[in-house]
Design an enzyme around this catalytic site. Structure first.
Site, PDB file in Angstrom:
ATOM      1  N   ASP A  66      -8.886 -17.348   6.410  1.00  0.00           N
ATOM      2  CA  ASP A  66      -7.978 -16.964   5.346  1.00  0.00           C
ATOM      3  C   ASP A  66      -6.927 -16.033   5.930  1.00  0.00           C
ATOM      4  O   ASP A  66      -7.263 -15.076   6.637  1.00  0.00           O
ATOM      5  CB  ASP A  66      -8.785 -16.250   4.251  1.00  0.00           C
ATOM      6  N   ASN A 117       4.779 -14.077   0.536  1.00  0.00           N
ATOM      7  CA  ASN A 117       5.448 -14.764  -0.569  1.00  0.00           C
ATOM      8  C   ASN A 117       6.262 -13.794  -1.429  1.00  0.00           C
ATOM      9  O   ASN A 117       7.394 -14.098  -1.811  1.00  0.00           O
ATOM     10  CB  ASN A 117       4.433 -15.496  -1.456  1.00  0.00           C
ATOM     11  N   ASP A 171       5.773 -21.017   2.708  1.00  0.00           N
ATOM     12  CA  ASP A 171       5.427 -22.405   3.054  1.00  0.00           C
ATOM     13  C   ASP A 171       5.665 -22.668   4.540  1.00  0.00           C
ATOM     14  O   ASP A 171       4.857 -23.325   5.194  1.00  0.00           O
ATOM     15  CB  ASP A 171       6.252 -23.396   2.225  1.00  0.00           C
ATOM     16  N   GLU A 206      -3.956 -20.245   1.136  1.00  0.00           N
ATOM     17  CA  GLU A 206      -3.711 -19.826   2.527  1.00  0.00           C
ATOM     18  C   GLU A 206      -5.014 -19.845   3.314  1.00  0.00           C
ATOM     19  O   GLU A 206      -5.206 -19.101   4.240  1.00  0.00           O
ATOM     20  CB  GLU A 206      -3.063 -18.442   2.572  1.00  0.00           C
TER      21      GLU A 206
END
Length: 183
Positions: free
Chosen positions: A46, A54, A63, A89
């Site tokens: 992770d 973000n 992205d 993620e």
């Protein structure tokens, strides 16, 4: 592999395998490991503090970072290993015929490779990851679900213990790395 089959097994954003394909392969590989008495390891990874990427830089940048991480992940593992996007993620790496010690070597390499990556606009961002590791055969891992659950538990501990680290499923003995075991 046909185009349709490739599309149905691939994550559209990152180009690695998708969650559904990972689940299928996990079951297949687990059955194979049980039948032939082969080891099988799983790494769940992770990205740390990804929400901040973000929030600060926008989803387009986020992205792009996920794409770069997926590509780096693919580079860090062997061709026989399966890399999949597990969720937002989160990524999964299935390592057939790999003992815990070999998987630990792979997980550490992945963690180090990611920490040196410069991603995002003009390579201005750095990312770290927390990784959880589980392995079969083990007395608490009797099904593909338990392999997943124990890797997830280890991932949760890696996050709780400060991130940017590899943790093993708590019931797993930590053996000193043995160079003769799968790499």
């Amino acid at each position: 592999m046909g185009e349709l089959q490739r599309l149905s097994s691939t994550d559209g954003l990152t180009g690695v395998h998708n969650h559904r394909h990972f689940q299928e392969r996990l079951r297949e590989e687990f059955r194979r490991a049980q039948r032939y008495d082969d080891p099988l390891s799983l790494i769940l990874m992770d990205l740390d503090h990804f929400k901040q990427v973000n929030d600060r830089h926008g989803h387009t940048t986020g992205d792009g970072v996920l794409r770069e991480v997926a590509a780096a992940l693919q580079q860090s593992v062997r061709e026989t290993d399966l890399v999949a996007r597990y969720g937002g993620e989160e990524f999964a790496v299935l390592l057939p015929r790999t003992h815990l010690t070999g998987a630990l070597t792979v997980a550490e390499r992945v963690r180090k490779d990611l920490a040196t990556l410069q991603v995002g606009p003009q390579g201005s961002l750095r990312v770290t990851a927390s990784l959880g590791l589980s392995s079969f055969p083990h007395r608490t891992v009797l099904s593909p679900e338990q392999l997943l659950l124990t890797a997830d538990e280890a991932l949760y501990r890696a996050k709780a213990e400060g991130r940017d680290r590899v943790c093993l499923h708590s019931q797993m003995p930590l053996l000193p790395p043995n160079p003769s075991q799968g790499e």
